[in-house]
Design a protein around this motif. Sequence first.
Motif, PDB file in Angstrom:
ATOM      1  N   LEU A 117      -0.606  19.474  -9.967  1.00 15.46           N
ATOM      2  CA  LEU A 117       0.272  18.449  -9.878  1.00 15.46           C
ATOM      3  C   LEU A 117      -0.392  17.250 -10.358  1.00 15.46           C
ATOM      4  CD1 LEU A 117       2.327  18.663  -6.437  1.00 15.46           C
ATOM      5  CD2 LEU A 117       3.198  18.974  -9.021  1.00 15.46           C
ATOM      6  N   ARG A 118      -1.776  17.144  -9.829  1.00 17.48           N
ATOM      7  CA  ARG A 118      -2.845  16.091 -10.213  1.00 17.48           C
ATOM      8  C   ARG A 118      -3.036  16.128 -11.745  1.00 17.48           C
ATOM      9  NH1 ARG A 118      -5.707  13.080  -6.593  1.00 17.48           N
ATOM     10  NH2 ARG A 118      -5.369  13.283  -4.571  1.00 17.48           N
ATOM     11  N   ARG A 119      -3.225  17.552 -12.367  1.00 18.28           N
ATOM     12  CA  ARG A 119      -3.572  17.488 -13.707  1.00 18.28           C
ATOM     13  C   ARG A 119      -2.415  17.049 -14.515  1.00 18.28           C
ATOM     14  NH1 ARG A 119      -7.972  19.722 -15.175  1.00 18.28           N
ATOM     15  NH2 ARG A 119      -9.330  20.877 -13.751  1.00 18.28           N
ATOM     16  N   GLN A 120      -1.364  17.198 -14.146  1.00 18.15           N
ATOM     17  CA  GLN A 120       0.079  16.803 -14.751  1.00 18.15           C
ATOM     18  C   GLN A 120       0.275  15.508 -14.852  1.00 18.15           C
ATOM     19  OE1 GLN A 120       3.643  18.846 -13.098  1.00 18.15           O
ATOM     20  NE2 GLN A 120       2.648  20.843 -13.335  1.00 18.15           N
ATOM     21  N   ALA A 121      -0.444  14.701 -13.842  1.00 20.09           N
ATOM     22  CA  ALA A 121      -0.554  13.142 -13.764  1.00 20.09           C
ATOM     23  C   ALA A 121      -1.679  12.321 -14.467  1.00 20.09           C
ATOM     24  CB  ALA A 121      -0.372  12.592 -12.196  1.00 20.09           C
ATOM     25  N   SER A 122      -2.617  13.259 -14.845  1.00 17.24           N
ATOM     26  CA  SER A 122      -3.694  12.861 -15.525  1.00 17.24           C
ATOM     27  C   SER A 122      -3.318  12.669 -16.978  1.00 17.24           C
ATOM     28  CB  SER A 122      -4.902  13.928 -15.404  1.00 17.24           C
ATOM     29  OG  SER A 122      -6.077  13.592 -16.161  1.00 17.24           O
ATOM     30  N   ALA A 123      -4.393  11.753 -17.754  1.00 15.98           N
ATOM     31  CA  ALA A 123      -4.192  11.432 -19.016  1.00 15.98           C
ATOM     32  C   ALA A 123      -5.038  12.575 -19.905  1.00 15.98           C
ATOM     33  CB  ALA A 123      -5.043  10.052 -19.430  1.00 15.98           C
ATOM     34  N   CYS A 124      -5.658  13.324 -19.138  1.00 14.45           N
ATOM     35  CA  CYS A 124      -6.618  14.684 -19.547  1.00 14.45           C
ATOM     36  C   CYS A 124      -5.935  15.892 -19.473  1.00 14.45           C
ATOM     37  CB  CYS A 124      -7.805  14.368 -18.848  1.00 14.45           C
ATOM     38  SG  CYS A 124      -8.747  12.741 -19.179  1.00 14.45           S
ATOM     39  N   GLU A 125      -6.326  16.892 -20.355  1.00 11.66           N
ATOM     40  CA  GLU A 125      -5.714  18.122 -20.304  1.00 11.66           C
ATOM     41  C   GLU A 125      -7.161  19.018 -20.861  1.00 11.66           C
ATOM     42  OE1 GLU A 125      -2.837  18.687 -23.141  1.00 11.66           O
ATOM     43  OE2 GLU A 125      -3.812  18.327 -24.799  1.00 11.66           O
ATOM     44  N   VAL A 126      -7.073  20.511 -20.168  1.00 10.68           N
ATOM     45  CA  VAL A 126      -7.847  21.432 -20.570  1.00 10.68           C
ATOM     46  C   VAL A 126      -7.375  21.914 -21.643  1.00 10.68           C
ATOM     47  CG1 VAL A 126      -8.575  21.892 -18.341  1.00 10.68           C
ATOM     48  CG2 VAL A 126      -6.768  22.845 -19.198  1.00 10.68           C
ATOM     49  N   ALA A 127      -8.480  22.370 -22.931  1.00 13.03           N
ATOM     50  CA  ALA A 127      -8.144  22.807 -24.275  1.00 13.03           C
ATOM     51  C   ALA A 127      -9.288  23.991 -24.436  1.00 13.03           C
ATOM     52  CB  ALA A 127      -8.114  21.649 -25.126  1.00 13.03           C
ATOM     53  N   THR A 128      -9.063  24.769 -25.646  1.00 18.48           N
ATOM     54  CA  THR A 128      -9.973  25.773 -26.052  1.00 18.48           C
ATOM     55  C   THR A 128     -10.045  25.580 -27.401  1.00 18.48           C
ATOM     56  OG1 THR A 128      -9.627  27.152 -24.014  1.00 18.48           O
ATOM     57  CG2 THR A 128     -10.772  27.939 -25.894  1.00 18.48           C
ATOM     58  N   PHE A 129     -11.213  25.534 -28.182  1.00 24.45           N
ATOM     59  CA  PHE A 129     -11.201  25.590 -29.542  1.00 24.45           C
ATOM     60  C   PHE A 129     -12.063  26.381 -29.980  1.00 24.45           C
ATOM     61  CE2 PHE A 129     -12.522  24.011 -33.780  1.00 24.45           C
ATOM     62  CZ  PHE A 129     -11.393  23.794 -34.565  1.00 24.45           C
ATOM     63  N   GLU A 130     -11.923  27.602 -30.838  1.00 24.28           N
ATOM     64  CA  GLU A 130     -12.927  28.434 -31.123  1.00 24.28           C
ATOM     65  C   GLU A 130     -13.625  29.037 -30.039  1.00 24.28           C
ATOM     66  OE1 GLU A 130     -15.068  26.675 -34.638  1.00 24.28           O
ATOM     67  OE2 GLU A 130     -13.496  26.720 -35.568  1.00 24.28           O
ATOM     68  N   GLY A 131     -13.179  29.273 -29.060  1.00 16.19           N
ATOM     69  CA  GLY A 131     -13.791  29.893 -27.746  1.00 16.19           C
ATOM     70  C   GLY A 131     -14.515  28.873 -26.878  1.00 16.19           C
ATOM     71  N   VAL A 132     -14.541  27.540 -27.297  1.00 12.28           N
ATOM     72  CA  VAL A 132     -15.334  26.560 -26.219  1.00 12.28           C
ATOM     73  C   VAL A 132     -14.377  25.954 -25.492  1.00 12.28           C
ATOM     74  CG1 VAL A 132     -16.811  24.480 -26.446  1.00 12.28           C
ATOM     75  CG2 VAL A 132     -16.852  26.451 -28.441  1.00 12.28           C
ATOM     76  N   PRO A 133     -14.361  25.707 -24.222  1.00 10.72           N
ATOM     77  CA  PRO A 133     -13.714  25.026 -23.375  1.00 10.72           C
ATOM     78  C   PRO A 133     -13.908  23.578 -23.653  1.00 10.72           C
ATOM     79  CG  PRO A 133     -15.449  25.949 -22.280  1.00 10.72           C
ATOM     80  CD  PRO A 133     -15.677  26.519 -23.720  1.00 10.72           C
ATOM     81  N   LEU A 134     -12.812  22.690 -23.631  1.00 12.45           N
ATOM     82  CA  LEU A 134     -12.799  21.395 -23.866  1.00 12.45           C
ATOM     83  C   LEU A 134     -12.021  20.421 -22.825  1.00 12.45           C
ATOM     84  CD1 LEU A 134     -12.127  21.567 -27.793  1.00 12.45           C
ATOM     85  CD2 LEU A 134     -14.596  21.116 -26.624  1.00 12.45           C
ATOM     86  N   THR A 135     -12.285  19.404 -22.428  1.00 13.10           N
ATOM     87  CA  THR A 135     -11.204  18.485 -22.136  1.00 13.10           C
ATOM     88  C   THR A 135     -11.023  17.373 -22.999  1.00 13.10           C
ATOM     89  OG1 THR A 135     -12.345  18.922 -19.737  1.00 13.10           O
ATOM     90  CG2 THR A 135     -10.957  16.731 -20.131  1.00 13.10           C
ATOM     91  N   HIS A 136      -9.602  17.017 -22.932  1.00 14.67           N
ATOM     92  CA  HIS A 136      -9.048  16.286 -24.097  1.00 14.67           C
ATOM     93  C   HIS A 136      -8.335  15.199 -23.248  1.00 14.67           C
ATOM     94  CE1 HIS A 136      -5.475  15.600 -26.961  1.00 14.67           C
ATOM     95  NE2 HIS A 136      -6.440  14.688 -27.262  1.00 14.67           N
TER      96      HIS A 136
END
Length: 273
Positions: free
Chosen positions: A40-59
Amino acid sequence: MKHALAITAALLVLAGCEIQGGEPVTRTEIGSKSEERVQLRRQASACEVATFEGVPLTHCVADPAKHAIATVLADPEGTLYRSLKTYGAALGEQARVVAFATNAGMFDGEGKPIGYYVEQGERLKELDRSDGQGNFYLKPNGVFFGTGGKWEIRTADSFFANVGARPQFGTQSGPMLVIDGKLHPEFQDDGPSRAIRNGVGVDAEGKAHFVISEAPISFGQLARYFRDELKTPNALYLDGGVSALWDPVIERLDNGASIGPLIVVTKRATASP
């Protein structure tokens, strides 16, 4: 400092309406929470988790209709914050208006900007177009700047030639990651230099995209993520091993090596429909 006064004003309006180089940072989510609450907190955040070419990111996304952006360096007495933790502690209850914050451009041993830096319309450091060693001087470098809800990224030379009026905020860093839709000419597709890194890009709609890697990433990979996934025609590298993020919504507060100037994204009191 004027920025602290601006945050206080934003907080009052909301109430009426209803941190170059160093060791990798420590990334934490504070407290013991159920998985459901975390989601629920993540849904309210301006940030999200992502993965690009196997590298975890926060966007994280700053939307001009919802957010304001400022650069911050020191407290009202002139003492540099040097960390997101120190800055957040100084805000106290005013932290409620912060959507997220991150390290800004590169800095010297004292934590002062080594390139162009403007805070609340006051220029504290002039544009640096000289040659030198290190990532900052891997030409072209660039400037992330803006006034009100209009944010831009330009190469240092383009900024010098085309920007006459002083912006409300501005920070110079380097190298550029993406320049008019093309990767920096010195980057390999996936070069050997890998580190925790972060950067910022502005898309065609004027939204600012902040990306921080959660594992070592090459310059080429980070640049392609901005160009191919986020569709930002221009993007700027912010820093490496000291890259840090504060996301109050999910209670993430990176704390490690000392940093310099900060980029702070705050929630607007009223958002456009």
